[in-house]
Write a protein that holds these residues in place. Structure first.
Motif, short mmCIF file in Angstrom:
data_model
loop_
_atom_site.label_atom_id
_atom_site.label_comp_id
_atom_site.label_asym_id
_atom_site.label_seq_id
_atom_site.Cartn_x
_atom_site.Cartn_y
_atom_site.Cartn_z
N ARG A 78 27.52 78.56 129.61
CA ARG A 78 29.08 78.71 129.87
C ARG A 78 29.11 79.47 130.99
NH1 ARG A 78 33.75 77.91 127.61
NH2 ARG A 78 32.49 77.28 125.51
N GLU B 53 36.67 69.07 125.97
CA GLU B 53 35.87 69.88 126.99
C GLU B 53 35.66 69.60 128.48
OE1 GLU B 53 32.84 73.12 126.04
OE2 GLU B 53 32.39 71.26 124.93
N ASP C 106 34.64 73.85 132.06
CA ASP C 106 34.25 74.75 130.97
C ASP C 106 32.83 75.55 130.72
OD1 ASP C 106 37.34 74.58 130.27
OD2 ASP C 106 36.82 72.86 129.17
#
Length: 250
Positions: free
Chosen positions: A245, A42, A218
């Motif tokens: 997110r 990530e 991300d």
């Protein structure tokens, strides 16, 4: 999450982190119950106002700073319980760190600066060859014999990135990596991060005030007064245990 068992399914797992510093007759909470998990590969942006605890949190994740409570697990290993000697070796193997100020040794060439972490590593093979390979990866094969004062700011940052990655760490931590760079050069550094993550599977965690940097991530970890918050339009909501997110994240 504070009672969760560390899992190797996560690259990084922070559990109920607390860090306070004395100020006058009081103790100021720098980190106040921070918990989150980051998967392998990530790209995370760590953002928030100045003084919110970003640099402290990054230092804790790197094992450079300590905590008053909680745990940091890297690949399932709790680094907060390690001795200084074991932590230094583990950090050298698992974690690469890039600073805003580059932190290059002025008397050494680019290649020699990249070689430094390898002298305390158990990795086999030629140290010089490994350094050359990393400088080639960041596009500086023609500058390896230059000293820092002979390089531009962007080139110095790329040397710092090569040095951070020369031991093949699984996690790259960067503190304001574009802070001393112009917009064009900063974009080139971000493209380099993206390529390293794509090609090497490196987990990237970047502390930044730069919206361009945050937009590449991300997910976003947003800190206010040492607590994870949900970013909003001019306000924050209740603390979150998991990061939010971002819309449009890659």
């Amino acid at each position: 999450m504070p009672n969760a068992t560390p899992s190797t399914s996560y690259a990084v797992e922070a559990r109920d982190l607390h860090r306070a510093l004395p100020l006058g007759g009081e103790r100021i909470e720098i980190l106040n119950g921070v918990s989150f998990a980051i998967a392998h590969g990530e790209w995370i942006a760590l953002t928030g106002p100045s003084g919110s605890g970003k640099s402290t949190l990054l230092g804790v994740l790197a094992g450079i700073d300590t905590v008053d409570g909680g745990a940091v697990c890297i690949d399932g290993v709790d680094i907060t319980t390690m001795s200084e000697r074991n932590l230094a070796r583990f950090r050298n193997e698992k974690i690469g760190i890039v600073f805003q100020s580059f932190n290059l040794i002025p008397t050494l060439t680019a290649r020699e600066n990249v070689e430094v972490p390898l002298y305390v590593s158990d990795r086999a093979g030629s140290i010089a060859q490994r350094a050359k390979e990393m400088l080639d990866l960041v596009g500086l094969s023609d500058r390896m014999n230059h000293r820092p004062h002979q390089l531009s700011g962007g080139q110095q940052q790329r040397v710092a990135i090569a040095r951070a990655l020369v031991t093949h760490p699984t996690i790259l931590l960067a503190d304001e990596p574009t802070g001393n760079l112009d917009t064009k050069t900063g974009t080139q550094v971000l493209e380099l991060f993206a390529g390293l993550r794509r090609d090497l599977g490196v987990t990237v965690i970047v502390a930044t005030h730069d919206g361009q940097v945050a937009a590449r991530a991300d997910r976003l970890l947003y800190l206010v007064d040492g607590r994870l918050q949900q970013p909003g339009n001019g306000h924050v909501t209740e603390p979150l245990r998991e990061p939010v997110r971002m819309h449009g994240g890659r």
